[in-house]
Motif scaffolding. Structure first.
Motif, mmCIF file in Angstrom:
data_model
loop_
_atom_site.group_PDB
_atom_site.id
_atom_site.type_symbol
_atom_site.label_atom_id
_atom_site.label_comp_id
_atom_site.label_asym_id
_atom_site.label_seq_id
_atom_site.Cartn_x
_atom_site.Cartn_y
_atom_site.Cartn_z
ATOM 1 N N ILE A 59 -0.629 -13.739 8.281
ATOM 2 C CA ILE A 59 -1.065 -14.821 7.151
ATOM 3 C C ILE A 59 -1.506 -13.887 6.020
ATOM 4 N N THR A 60 -2.519 -13.251 6.270
ATOM 5 C CA THR A 60 -2.979 -12.140 5.170
ATOM 6 C C THR A 60 -2.116 -11.499 4.468
ATOM 7 N N GLY A 61 -0.916 -10.973 5.136
ATOM 8 C CA GLY A 61 0.377 -10.149 4.580
ATOM 9 C C GLY A 61 1.053 -11.013 3.747
ATOM 10 N N ALA A 62 1.292 -12.486 4.015
ATOM 11 C CA ALA A 62 1.974 -13.686 3.294
ATOM 12 C C ALA A 62 1.215 -13.844 1.994
ATOM 13 N N VAL A 63 -0.063 -13.992 1.999
ATOM 14 C CA VAL A 63 -0.849 -14.150 0.851
ATOM 15 C C VAL A 63 -0.790 -12.893 0.113
ATOM 16 N N PHE A 64 -0.884 -11.648 0.642
ATOM 17 C CA PHE A 64 -1.070 -10.512 -0.122
ATOM 18 C C PHE A 64 0.682 -10.196 -0.711
ATOM 19 N N LEU A 65 1.611 -10.837 -0.437
ATOM 20 C CA LEU A 65 3.005 -10.810 -0.849
ATOM 21 C C LEU A 65 2.957 -11.543 -2.136
ATOM 22 N N ALA A 66 2.779 -12.811 -1.987
ATOM 23 C CA ALA A 66 2.563 -13.471 -3.341
ATOM 24 C C ALA A 66 1.815 -12.969 -4.171
ATOM 25 N N VAL A 67 0.262 -12.296 -3.965
ATOM 26 C CA VAL A 67 -0.448 -11.972 -4.953
ATOM 27 C C VAL A 67 0.080 -10.455 -5.671
ATOM 28 N N HIS A 68 0.667 -9.700 -4.646
ATOM 29 C CA HIS A 68 1.166 -8.336 -5.213
ATOM 30 C C HIS A 68 2.261 -8.380 -5.878
ATOM 31 N N PHE A 69 3.325 -9.597 -5.607
ATOM 32 C CA PHE A 69 4.490 -9.747 -6.420
ATOM 33 C C PHE A 69 4.180 -10.158 -7.765
ATOM 34 N N PHE A 70 3.341 -11.022 -7.960
ATOM 35 C CA PHE A 70 3.039 -11.584 -9.232
ATOM 36 C C PHE A 70 2.137 -10.736 -9.862
ATOM 37 N N HIS A 71 1.353 -9.909 -9.367
ATOM 38 C CA HIS A 71 0.316 -9.092 -10.199
ATOM 39 C C HIS A 71 1.380 -7.871 -10.826
ATOM 40 N N VAL A 72 2.339 -7.248 -10.185
ATOM 41 C CA VAL A 72 2.903 -6.084 -10.424
ATOM 42 C C VAL A 72 4.112 -6.677 -11.290
ATOM 43 N N LEU A 73 4.729 -7.832 -11.035
ATOM 44 C CA LEU A 73 5.586 -8.374 -12.114
ATOM 45 C C LEU A 73 4.994 -8.566 -13.393
ATOM 46 N N GLY A 74 3.624 -8.986 -13.540
ATOM 47 C CA GLY A 74 2.871 -9.376 -14.889
ATOM 48 C C GLY A 74 2.648 -7.757 -15.246
ATOM 49 N N ASN A 75 2.139 -6.832 -14.673
ATOM 50 C CA ASN A 75 2.090 -5.624 -15.112
ATOM 51 C C ASN A 75 3.374 -4.957 -15.551
ATOM 52 N N LEU A 76 4.415 -5.051 -14.998
ATOM 53 C CA LEU A 76 5.920 -4.479 -15.433
ATOM 54 C C LEU A 76 6.290 -5.227 -16.619
ATOM 55 N N THR A 77 6.137 -6.541 -16.854
ATOM 56 C CA THR A 77 6.606 -7.087 -17.898
ATOM 57 C C THR A 77 5.676 -7.237 -19.075
ATOM 58 N N GLY A 78 4.376 -6.878 -18.772
ATOM 59 C CA GLY A 78 3.224 -6.973 -19.943
ATOM 60 C C GLY A 78 2.604 -8.260 -20.131
ATOM 61 N N MET A 79 3.192 -9.308 -19.052
ATOM 62 C CA MET A 79 2.738 -10.703 -19.282
ATOM 63 C C MET A 79 1.682 -10.978 -18.057
#
Length: 165
Positions: free
Chosen positions: A143-163
């Motif tokens: 369960i924690t891994g699934a939540v981590f997936l969502a947070v990690h994905f959106f965090h890094v995507l935001g960082n890479l795109t600058g948004m």
């Protein structure tokens, strides 16, 4: 593997040394990175866009490691792939790890597109933890891994795109 005491349901506080080994294996690309003289290194040079997501990501990633190493199912042995469910999720963890290594190979050879980074380098580690959690009947880890997936994905995507997302 040792079990100290019961937490909830079939989960026990204990210590699974193979969990540390599996974590270290997943970290091999970071250990090898200094050997590569990368012209660009977007993953290590991202501009932070969300302090809240950064904190959540670090907490969830650390929690995944702790849960993998210190939460043990009551029927768990040190290593087992004896039944169909265990074989399936162990094989899935291996495939996910190999996909992650493939992504790092692309990254180290200059293929550093957002797609490659997000698919292979960002999504695979949390999925690896989910697969290990399912393999080991470690529900809190899955369960924690699934939540981590969502947070990690959106965090890094935001960082890479600058948004900030």
């Amino acid at each position: 593997m040792v079990r100290w005491f019961k937490l909830l349901g079939d989960q026990y506080l204990g210590f699974w040394v193979l969990g540390l080994v599996l974590f270290a294996i997943q970290e091999i690309p970071y250990m090898l990175m200094p050997l590569f003289h990368l012209e660009t290194n977007p993953i290590m040079n991202m501009t932070e866009t969300s302090t809240a997501l950064d904190i959540c990501e670090k907490l969830l990633g650390s929690l995944c490691i702790a849960l993998m190493v210190f939460v043990i199912h009551k029927n768990a042995v040190a290593f087992s792939v004896s039944n169909g469910r265990e074989k399936l999720f162990f094989a899935l963890a291996v495939v996910i790890l190999l996909a992650n290594f493939f992504g790092w190979a692309l990254y180290f050879t200059g293929h550093q597109s957002t797609f490659v980074m997000m698919l292979f380098i960002v999504t695979m580690p949390p999925l690896y933890y989910v697969a290990i959690g399912l393999w080991r009947q470690n529900t809190p880890l899955a369960i924690t891994g699934a939540v981590f997936l969502a947070v990690h994905f959106f965090h890094v995507l935001g960082n890479l795109t600058g948004m900030p997302l």
